[in-house]
Scaffold this motif. Structure first.
Motif, PDB file in Angstrom:
ATOM      1  N   GLY A  84      48.113  77.130  78.648  1.00 21.66           N
ATOM      2  CA  GLY A  84      47.336  76.136  78.128  1.00 21.66           C
ATOM      3  C   GLY A  84      46.266  76.393  78.734  1.00 21.66           C
ATOM      4  O   GLY A  84      44.878  76.127  78.376  1.00 21.66           O
ATOM      5  N   THR A  85      45.894  76.792  80.348  1.00 24.29           N
ATOM      6  CA  THR A  85      44.687  76.929  80.847  1.00 24.29           C
ATOM      7  C   THR A  85      44.581  78.364  81.403  1.00 24.29           C
ATOM      8  O   THR A  85      43.390  78.899  81.422  1.00 24.29           O
ATOM      9  N   GLU A  86      45.646  79.143  81.500  1.00 28.56           N
ATOM     10  CA  GLU A  86      45.454  80.549  81.783  1.00 28.56           C
ATOM     11  C   GLU A  86      46.316  81.540  81.217  1.00 28.56           C
ATOM     12  O   GLU A  86      47.671  81.067  80.554  1.00 28.56           O
ATOM     13  N   ARG A  87      46.488  82.701  81.334  1.00 25.81           N
ATOM     14  CA  ARG A  87      47.105  83.708  80.614  1.00 25.81           C
ATOM     15  C   ARG A  87      48.427  83.722  81.359  1.00 25.81           C
ATOM     16  O   ARG A  87      48.311  83.931  82.639  1.00 25.81           O
TER      17      ARG A  87
ATOM     18  N   GLN B 221      45.142  83.821  67.177  1.00 29.06           N
ATOM     19  CA  GLN B 221      44.307  82.746  66.565  1.00 29.06           C
ATOM     20  C   GLN B 221      45.225  81.514  66.796  1.00 29.06           C
ATOM     21  O   GLN B 221      44.464  80.467  67.346  1.00 29.06           O
ATOM     22  N   MET B 222      46.393  81.385  66.591  1.00 26.73           N
ATOM     23  CA  MET B 222      47.169  80.143  66.583  1.00 26.73           C
ATOM     24  C   MET B 222      47.260  79.590  68.213  1.00 26.73           C
ATOM     25  O   MET B 222      47.149  78.380  68.406  1.00 26.73           O
ATOM     26  N   VAL B 223      47.517  80.656  68.989  1.00 26.92           N
ATOM     27  CA  VAL B 223      47.405  80.312  70.339  1.00 26.92           C
ATOM     28  C   VAL B 223      46.113  79.878  70.957  1.00 26.92           C
ATOM     29  O   VAL B 223      45.868  78.893  71.754  1.00 26.92           O
ATOM     30  N   MET B 224      44.977  80.483  70.524  1.00 26.73           N
ATOM     31  CA  MET B 224      43.525  80.077  70.894  1.00 26.73           C
ATOM     32  C   MET B 224      43.502  78.573  70.440  1.00 26.73           C
ATOM     33  O   MET B 224      42.738  77.797  71.182  1.00 26.73           O
ATOM     34  N   THR B 225      43.638  78.342  69.157  1.00 27.47           N
ATOM     35  CA  THR B 225      43.702  77.093  68.676  1.00 27.47           C
ATOM     36  C   THR B 225      44.220  75.935  69.469  1.00 27.47           C
ATOM     37  O   THR B 225      43.707  74.950  69.724  1.00 27.47           O
ATOM     38  N   ALA B 226      45.539  76.173  69.645  1.00 31.32           N
ATOM     39  CA  ALA B 226      46.415  75.373  70.683  1.00 31.32           C
ATOM     40  C   ALA B 226      45.786  75.006  71.849  1.00 31.32           C
ATOM     41  O   ALA B 226      45.676  74.200  72.588  1.00 31.32           O
ATOM     42  N   GLY B 227      45.382  76.199  72.511  1.00 27.36           N
ATOM     43  CA  GLY B 227      44.747  76.164  73.894  1.00 27.36           C
ATOM     44  C   GLY B 227      43.593  75.391  73.848  1.00 27.36           C
ATOM     45  O   GLY B 227      43.298  74.667  74.728  1.00 27.36           O
TER      46      GLY B 227
END
Ligand code: AHM
Ligand code: MG
Length: 339
Positions: free
Chosen positions: A294-297, A318-324
């Motif tokens: 959520g905040t880091e890899r 893309q979906m992970v970045m949107t959620a992030g």
């Protein structure tokens, strides 16, 4: 089309110099084959929640958890390639031959022998997950320097999914490949060469029952997934099995996102870094996806204890970045995360 090659053939082509890695994988697949037979003949309706004890995380162990842990341990020991194992079912690191000065093999394995095991009694797929690391210095006694390596130091990772068929997904520096257990020959055959995760997908997987315990940003993301477009379409479907391996396998093949976020009562979430989050993150990233807290890899997290938990958002980049960005509006860019 030529017949698919066996896992051994594949590994001998990919890693002809690394007999230890080949031996390790062959023994892991032997344990998984035994587990798939045992699961298929598990007495219908018999609960896996017959109490066999409590593991170090305070969770009940069922007969299949104990069986799976026992078979993997036995085969890892027999491989002669593995000097230590971290298992979800063992409180401490298991050193394979401490008495002989830790001389067994160059590899350390972190293992979840039977993930999602509460699903066994209701015939829903379950899995096994593993990570492989290299010990730091073969002339020194094993220590935390060897056990507590960051996820990015993995040399390989994989999972077995015991579903309609038994699938083995394996990742190392060369990429991600899938193998299907041929029940006639007992061989894992190379059925999914060069797996690449789609950049986006149409499903999200999360335990919606925890919604009211999620932090505001996570709630906003889940609401975003549920909402209709202006045209009245519903862009995403929810899919959640309670077996991380099944949920991650779906998104690896079709695209999508899986979240097990922190909650107000469990800020670090539920899933364990060493043998759930790190191996899955490695596999998904090697296939072109992404995994973050959520905040880091995930793969960059410094690990402090073998059973440490971590929140996770994993899947199509893309979906992970949107959620992030919902969870943490100042999340670094994809490029910065990968540095
Ligand atoms: P386990 O290793 O004890 O089986 O727990 C891990 C499993 C994951 O496979 C799954 O994603 C998650 O627990 C489900 O948890 P919940 O029931 O809280 O949604
Ligand atoms: Mg697990």
């Amino acid at each position: 089309m030529s017949d698919p090659k066996s896992l051994r053939h594949f590994m001998e082509e990919q890693h002809p110099q690394d007999m230890h890695l080949i031996s390790l994988l062959m023994h892991l697949t032997m344990a998984a084959s035994e587990l798939s037979v045992k699961l298929a003949s598990y007495p219908f309706g018999q609960m896996n929640d017959v109490d066999c004890g409590i593991n170090v995380q305070g969770e009940m162990q069922g007969p299949m958890d104990v069986f799976a842990d026992h078979r993997f341990m036995l085969h890892l020991r027999a491989s002669g390639s593995c000097c230590a194992v971290i298992s979800e079912e063992q409180p401490e690191v298991v050193r394979m031959n401490e008495d002989l000065g830790d001389t067994a093999g160059p590899y350390i394995v972190a293992l979840d022998p039977l993930d999602g095991s509460s699903n066994v009694a209701v015939n829903i797929p379950v899995g096994s997950i593993f990570s492989i690391y290299t010990r730091k210095d073969k002339d020194k006694m094993l220590s935390n320097v060897d056990y507590l390596q960051r996820g990015e130091e993995q040399v390989a990772a994989g999972y077995f999914l015991y579903g309609t068929t038994t699938i083995f997904v394996y990742a190392d520096a060369k990429g991600v490949d899938g193998f299907t257990l041929d029940s006639l020959s007992g061989e894992f055959l190379h059925t999914h060469p060069g797996i690449r995760i789609p950049a986006s997908g149409s499903t999200y997987a999360v335990n919606d029952g925890n919604y009211h315990l999620f932090r505001r940003g996570t709630q906003n993301y889940v609401r975003f997934c549920r909402q209709q477009t202006e045209l009245g379409d519903v862009p995403y479907s929810a899919r959640y099995t309670g077996s991380m391996v099944a949920d991650v396998h779906r998104l690896l093949i079709r695209g999508g996102v899986f979240l097990y976020p922190g909650t107000t009562t469990a800020p670090a979430g539920k899933l364990r870094l060493a043998y759930e989050c790190n191996p899955m993150a490695y596999i998904v990233e090697k296939a072109g996806g992404l995994a973050i807290t959520g905040t880091e890899r995930i793969l960059g997290i410094e690990i402090k204890s073998i059973h440490q938990r971590s929140p996770i958002v994993i899947g199509s980049a893309q979906m992970v970045m949107t959620a992030g960005h919902f969870i943490n509006p100042i999340l670094p860019s994809l490029h910065e995360l990968h540095l």
